[in-house]
Design an enzyme around this catalytic site. Structure first.
Site, PDB file in Angstrom:
ATOM      1  N   ASP A  13     -12.126  -4.587   4.151  1.00 38.38           N
ATOM      2  CA  ASP A  13     -10.855  -5.294   4.319  1.00 38.38           C
ATOM      3  C   ASP A  13     -10.182  -5.647   2.994  1.00 38.38           C
ATOM      4  O   ASP A  13      -9.456  -6.635   2.889  1.00 38.38           O
ATOM      5  CB  ASP A  13     -11.053  -6.593   5.147  1.00 38.38           C
ATOM      6  CG  ASP A  13     -11.631  -6.303   6.511  1.00 38.38           C
ATOM      7  OD1 ASP A  13     -11.342  -5.229   7.059  1.00 38.38           O
ATOM      8  OD2 ASP A  13     -12.378  -7.148   7.024  1.00 38.38           O
ATOM      9  N   LYS A  16      -7.528  -1.442   1.687  1.00 39.45           N
ATOM     10  CA  LYS A  16      -7.593   0.008   1.439  1.00 39.45           C
ATOM     11  C   LYS A  16      -6.525   0.751   2.224  1.00 39.45           C
ATOM     12  O   LYS A  16      -5.938   1.706   1.733  1.00 39.45           O
ATOM     13  CB  LYS A  16      -8.972   0.560   1.845  1.00 39.45           C
ATOM     14  CG  LYS A  16     -10.135  -0.058   1.121  1.00 39.45           C
ATOM     15  CD  LYS A  16     -11.456   0.428   1.682  1.00 39.45           C
ATOM     16  CE  LYS A  16     -11.693   0.073   3.125  1.00 39.45           C
ATOM     17  NZ  LYS A  16     -11.870  -1.368   3.406  1.00 39.45           N
ATOM     18  N   GLY A  40     -10.834  -1.116  10.373  1.00 36.75           N
ATOM     19  CA  GLY A  40      -9.527  -1.530  10.881  1.00 36.75           C
ATOM     20  C   GLY A  40      -8.581  -1.670   9.707  1.00 36.75           C
ATOM     21  O   GLY A  40      -8.850  -2.451   8.793  1.00 36.75           O
ATOM     22  N   HIS A  41      -7.544  -0.884   9.700  1.00 37.19           N
ATOM     23  CA  HIS A  41      -6.615  -0.890   8.570  1.00 37.19           C
ATOM     24  C   HIS A  41      -5.220  -1.221   9.064  1.00 37.19           C
ATOM     25  O   HIS A  41      -4.716  -0.572   9.979  1.00 37.19           O
ATOM     26  CB  HIS A  41      -6.597   0.473   7.887  1.00 37.19           C
ATOM     27  CG  HIS A  41      -7.958   0.987   7.560  1.00 37.19           C
ATOM     28  ND1 HIS A  41      -8.823   0.332   6.709  1.00 37.19           N
ATOM     29  CD2 HIS A  41      -8.622   2.080   7.981  1.00 37.19           C
ATOM     30  CE1 HIS A  41      -9.951   1.003   6.629  1.00 37.19           C
ATOM     31  NE2 HIS A  41      -9.854   2.072   7.393  1.00 37.19           N
ATOM     32  N   GLN A 221     -14.881   0.627   5.157  1.00 41.32           N
ATOM     33  CA  GLN A 221     -15.818  -0.438   4.789  1.00 41.32           C
ATOM     34  C   GLN A 221     -15.739  -0.724   3.276  1.00 41.32           C
ATOM     35  O   GLN A 221     -14.724  -0.427   2.661  1.00 41.32           O
ATOM     36  CB  GLN A 221     -17.256  -0.089   5.217  1.00 41.32           C
ATOM     37  CG  GLN A 221     -17.482  -0.162   6.719  1.00 41.32           C
ATOM     38  CD  GLN A 221     -16.982   1.057   7.485  1.00 41.32           C
ATOM     39  OE1 GLN A 221     -17.249   2.180   7.119  1.00 41.32           O
ATOM     40  NE2 GLN A 221     -16.254   0.838   8.557  1.00 41.32           N
TER      41      GLN A 221
HETATM   42  P1  GDP Z   1      -8.684  -2.496   4.920  1.00 45.60           P
HETATM   43  O1  GDP Z   1      -9.705  -2.539   5.999  1.00 45.60           O
HETATM   44  O2  GDP Z   1      -9.293  -2.450   3.558  1.00 45.60           O
HETATM   45  O3  GDP Z   1      -7.673  -1.412   5.126  1.00 45.60           O
HETATM   46  O4  GDP Z   1      -7.899  -3.873   4.986  1.00 45.60           O
HETATM   47  P2  GDP Z   1      -7.320  -4.581   6.312  1.00 45.60           P
HETATM   48  O5  GDP Z   1      -6.100  -3.862   6.725  1.00 45.60           O
HETATM   49  O6  GDP Z   1      -8.398  -4.786   7.305  1.00 45.60           O
HETATM   50  O7  GDP Z   1      -6.986  -6.033   5.751  1.00 45.60           O
HETATM   51  C1  GDP Z   1      -6.071  -6.237   4.697  1.00 45.60           C
HETATM   52  C2  GDP Z   1      -4.936  -7.143   5.205  1.00 45.60           C
HETATM   53  O8  GDP Z   1      -4.192  -7.605   4.094  1.00 45.60           O
HETATM   54  C3  GDP Z   1      -3.937  -6.412   6.086  1.00 45.60           C
HETATM   55  O9  GDP Z   1      -3.438  -7.328   7.040  1.00 45.60           O
HETATM   56  C4  GDP Z   1      -2.827  -5.993   5.123  1.00 45.60           C
HETATM   57  O10 GDP Z   1      -1.555  -5.892   5.748  1.00 45.60           O
HETATM   58  C5  GDP Z   1      -2.840  -7.158   4.170  1.00 45.60           C
HETATM   59  N1  GDP Z   1      -2.472  -6.835   2.777  1.00 45.60           N
HETATM   60  C6  GDP Z   1      -2.790  -5.722   2.052  1.00 45.60           C
HETATM   61  N2  GDP Z   1      -2.342  -5.853   0.773  1.00 45.60           N
HETATM   62  C7  GDP Z   1      -1.750  -7.075   0.703  1.00 45.60           C
HETATM   63  C8  GDP Z   1      -1.138  -7.802  -0.362  1.00 45.60           C
HETATM   64  O11 GDP Z   1      -1.064  -7.381  -1.505  1.00 45.60           O
HETATM   65  N3  GDP Z   1      -0.646  -9.052  -0.065  1.00 45.60           N
HETATM   66  C9  GDP Z   1      -0.736  -9.583   1.182  1.00 45.60           C
HETATM   67  N4  GDP Z   1      -0.220 -10.797   1.378  1.00 45.60           N
HETATM   68  N5  GDP Z   1      -1.321  -8.924   2.214  1.00 45.60           N
HETATM   69  C10 GDP Z   1      -1.819  -7.695   1.970  1.00 45.60           C
HETATM   70  P1  IMO Z   2     -12.804  -1.764   6.997  1.00 48.26           P
HETATM   71  O1  IMO Z   2     -12.754  -0.253   6.884  1.00 48.26           O
HETATM   72  C1  IMO Z   2     -15.115  -5.427   7.262  1.00 48.26           C
HETATM   73  C2  IMO Z   2     -19.158  -5.123   8.888  1.00 48.26           C
HETATM   74  C3  IMO Z   2     -19.319  -5.907  10.172  1.00 48.26           C
HETATM   75  C4  IMO Z   2     -20.776  -6.314  10.065  1.00 48.26           C
HETATM   76  C5  IMO Z   2     -21.420  -5.071   9.418  1.00 48.26           C
HETATM   77  C6  IMO Z   2     -22.071  -4.110  10.412  1.00 48.26           C
HETATM   78  O2  IMO Z   2     -11.766  -2.360   7.862  1.00 48.26           O
HETATM   79  O3  IMO Z   2     -12.917  -2.373   5.648  1.00 48.26           O
HETATM   80  P2  IMO Z   2     -21.035  -2.334  12.124  1.00 48.26           P
HETATM   81  O4  IMO Z   2     -20.116  -2.537  13.292  1.00 48.26           O
HETATM   82  O5  IMO Z   2     -20.501  -1.425  11.076  1.00 48.26           O
HETATM   83  O6  IMO Z   2     -22.427  -1.979  12.533  1.00 48.26           O
HETATM   84  O7  IMO Z   2     -21.152  -3.818  11.459  1.00 48.26           O
HETATM   85  O8  IMO Z   2     -20.374  -4.403   8.741  1.00 48.26           O
HETATM   86  N1  IMO Z   2     -18.046  -4.154   8.864  1.00 48.26           N
HETATM   87  C7  IMO Z   2     -16.863  -4.409   8.305  1.00 48.26           C
HETATM   88  N2  IMO Z   2     -16.356  -5.519   7.741  1.00 48.26           N
HETATM   89  N3  IMO Z   2     -14.364  -4.320   7.299  1.00 48.26           N
HETATM   90  C8  IMO Z   2     -14.855  -3.181   7.829  1.00 48.26           C
HETATM   91  O9  IMO Z   2     -14.188  -1.996   7.786  1.00 48.26           O
HETATM   92  C9  IMO Z   2     -16.138  -3.202   8.415  1.00 48.26           C
HETATM   93  N4  IMO Z   2     -16.909  -2.275   9.035  1.00 48.26           N
HETATM   94  C10 IMO Z   2     -18.077  -2.877   9.291  1.00 48.26           C
HETATM   95  O10 IMO Z   2     -18.469  -7.013  10.216  1.00 48.26           O
HETATM   96  O11 IMO Z   2     -20.919  -7.378   9.167  1.00 48.26           O
HETATM   97 MG    MG Z   3     -10.221  -3.666   7.646  1.00 47.94          MG
END
Ligand code: GDP
Ligand code: IMO
Ligand code: MG
Length: 425
Positions: A13, A16, A40-41, A221
């Site tokens: 999270d 990416k 989840g992105h 991840q």
């Molecule tokens: P990922 O799993 O690495 O793709 O990240 P996620 O999408 O799960 O979580 C990142 C969250 O931060 C998302 O809700 C993005 O929209 C948000 N986000 C990403 N970059 C920025 C930033 O520079 N500033 C803010 N405020 N939010 C951001």
């Molecule tokens: P993105 O791509 C954050 C974490 C879960 C748990 C551990 C094992 O959005 O960054 P799993 O379901 O993979 O067996 O869970 O890994 N986890 C993540 N945490 N972002 C993710 O993906 C994750 N994918 C798995 O919360 O701690």
């Molecule tokens: Mg994510």
């Protein structure tokens, strides 16, 4: 060539998805290579928000080929739902999608067993997407691969063997197992639509590398969730490193031209496990509110804490990070003091308080315009991580950034970068 890998440097999270969506503007092909729908992105473009779990985060750009490579575990039903949702919003996905025949299939009982284990035993805090059980089947040589769906008698045989492997645990957990017939029927329905998209993605990528297409390897991840290098056993079930990107995409080891690492300006974690710089409950809740830190896959509140530069330095070394992206700087805009665990000087107090900048950064587009304390903060990250800063993200929108947005810039095109051995030469 050129091939760029993007790796998350924390517990996932890091943002990416946003970064890949931006980098994909210049890419020909975007490859998801490990994990599954545990990812989840969130992508923000104009007024629109998209969430992807299995499709690569570069999918919004119509010129990109989207590859789901052999290292993934695919919930084919979730994949089709994602495709249909995007297509209903006017984005043609299926003709650009290429699925590896060697990827493994996540079956309904994988998810049921994942969830039951979480409920009944010492929990990891998994996403309950069946990731662990699917990878267990893969290494236990009783998994079902995408290609198996094409051959009816073989599929039934594989499913039967697979179900036998789960009988004892399912009984113990009280999880009813589906029948071979039920599984075959469910797979038949999705297979009808996905079959034309299944190819040898590795060969396709080799050809593309040789013809100079720009390939983005999208990590899911984060490094600290890696099955070997992460905070075991509180990790996911796959490898998350840049090196693994090659294996999971079916590419030669020397193909990587650049590895970009993504870190938040602070730190979060979902699920259980150690988190040395975690804030206490109330401070964590404040930072969570500022950063909107709720899981994109499960909606769970993310645990929040300060940036750990000591660990960041290690993950940068382990992954051979060439360039850093720091995201969510804007989330810290209103804080008087920002904690950070320093990497250097073992004798000094490691958790230091950096002075905040107390002004908005969301609208800024050049490093020179940043408030002095924000610039110092970024320079400290760069110095402690011993890795050059390429880009700073100051908002969730695609173009809210400061720095270099073309991850392929300056890379050689065509062929592998290392000279080959010549006999006697
Ligand atoms: P990922 O799993 O690495 O793709 O990240 P996620 O999408 O799960 O979580 C990142 C969250 O931060 C998302 O809700 C993005 O929209 C948000 N986000 C990403 N970059 C920025 C930033 O520079 N500033 C803010 N405020 N939010 C951001
Ligand atoms: P993105 O791509 C954050 C974490 C879960 C748990 C551990 C094992 O959005 O960054 P799993 O379901 O993979 O067996 O869970 O890994 N986890 C993540 N945490 N972002 C993710 O993906 C994750 N994918 C798995 O919360 O701690
Ligand atoms: Mg994510």
């Amino acid at each position: 060539m050129p091939v760029v890998a993007v790796v998350g440097l924390q517990w996932g999270d890091e943002g990416k998805g946003k970064v890949i969506d931006l980098f994909a503007e210049a890419a020909d092909t975007v490859v998801r290579h490990g994990g599954g729908a545990n990812a989840g992105h969130t992508l923000r473009v104009g007024d629109e928000t998209f969430v992807v779990h299995l499709l690569p985060s570069g999918v919004l750009h119509p010129q990109t080929e989207c590859v789901l490579a052999q290292g993934m575990v695919l919930d084919l039903g979730v994949l089709l739902e994602e495709v249909d949702l995007l297509e209903s919003r006017g984005i043609a996905v299926l003709p650009r999608l290429f699925i590896s025949e060697k990827a493994h299939v996540v079956l309904p009982h994988h998810k049921a067993i994942d969830a039951a284990r979480e409920a009944q035993f010492a929990a990891i805090g998994t996403t309950k997407r069946g990731i662990g059980p699917a990878y267990e089947d893969k290494v236990g040589r009783r998994g079902v691969r995408v290609e198996d769906c094409a051959q009816r008698p073989l599929l039934a045989e594989r499913l039967e063997r697979n179900l036998r492997g789960w009988e004892a645990e399912a009984l113990q957990l009280g999880v009813p197992l589906p029948s071979v017939g039920e599984l075959t029927e469910a797979l038949r329905l999705v297979w009808e639509r996905l079959a034309p998209r299944v190819v040898a993605t590795d060969r396709r990528l080799w050809d593309q590398i040789e013809t100079g297409r720009k390939i983005l390897l999208e990590g899911a991840q984060g490094a600290l969730l890696d099955i070997d290098d992460g905070t075991y056993p509180y990790v996911t079930s796959s490898h998350v490193s840049a090196a693994a990107a090659c294996a999971y995409a079916g590419l030669p080891a020397q193909c990587l031209d650049r590895v970009v690492g993504v870190t938040k300006a602070y730190c979060t974690r979902v699920g259980e496990g150690p988190f040395p710089t975690e804030l206490d409950a109330s401070a964590s809740a404040s930072l969570r509110a500022l950063g909107g830190e709720f899981g994109a896959t499960t909606g769970r509140p993310r645990r929040c804490g300060w940036l750990d530069l000591e660990t960041l330095r290690t993950t940068c070394r382990r992954n051979g990070i060439d360039a850093l992206v720091v995201t969510k700087l804007d989330v810290l805009d209103t804080l008087d003091r920002i904690g950070v665990k320093r990497a250097q000087d073992a004798s000094a107090e490691r958790l230091v308080q950096h002075q905040g900048w107390n002004c908005p950064t969301h609208h800024l587009r050049t490093f020179a315009d940043l408030p002095e304390q924000a610039a110092t903060f970024l320079r400290m990250i760069e110095s402690d991580a011993a890795t050059p800063l390429m880009l700073t993200s100051v908002g969730p929108e695609r173009h809210s950034n400061i720095g270099e947005t073309d991850c392929f810039k300056g890379l050689p095109t065509g062929g592998y970068r290392r000279p080959r051995y010549t006999f006697g030469g």
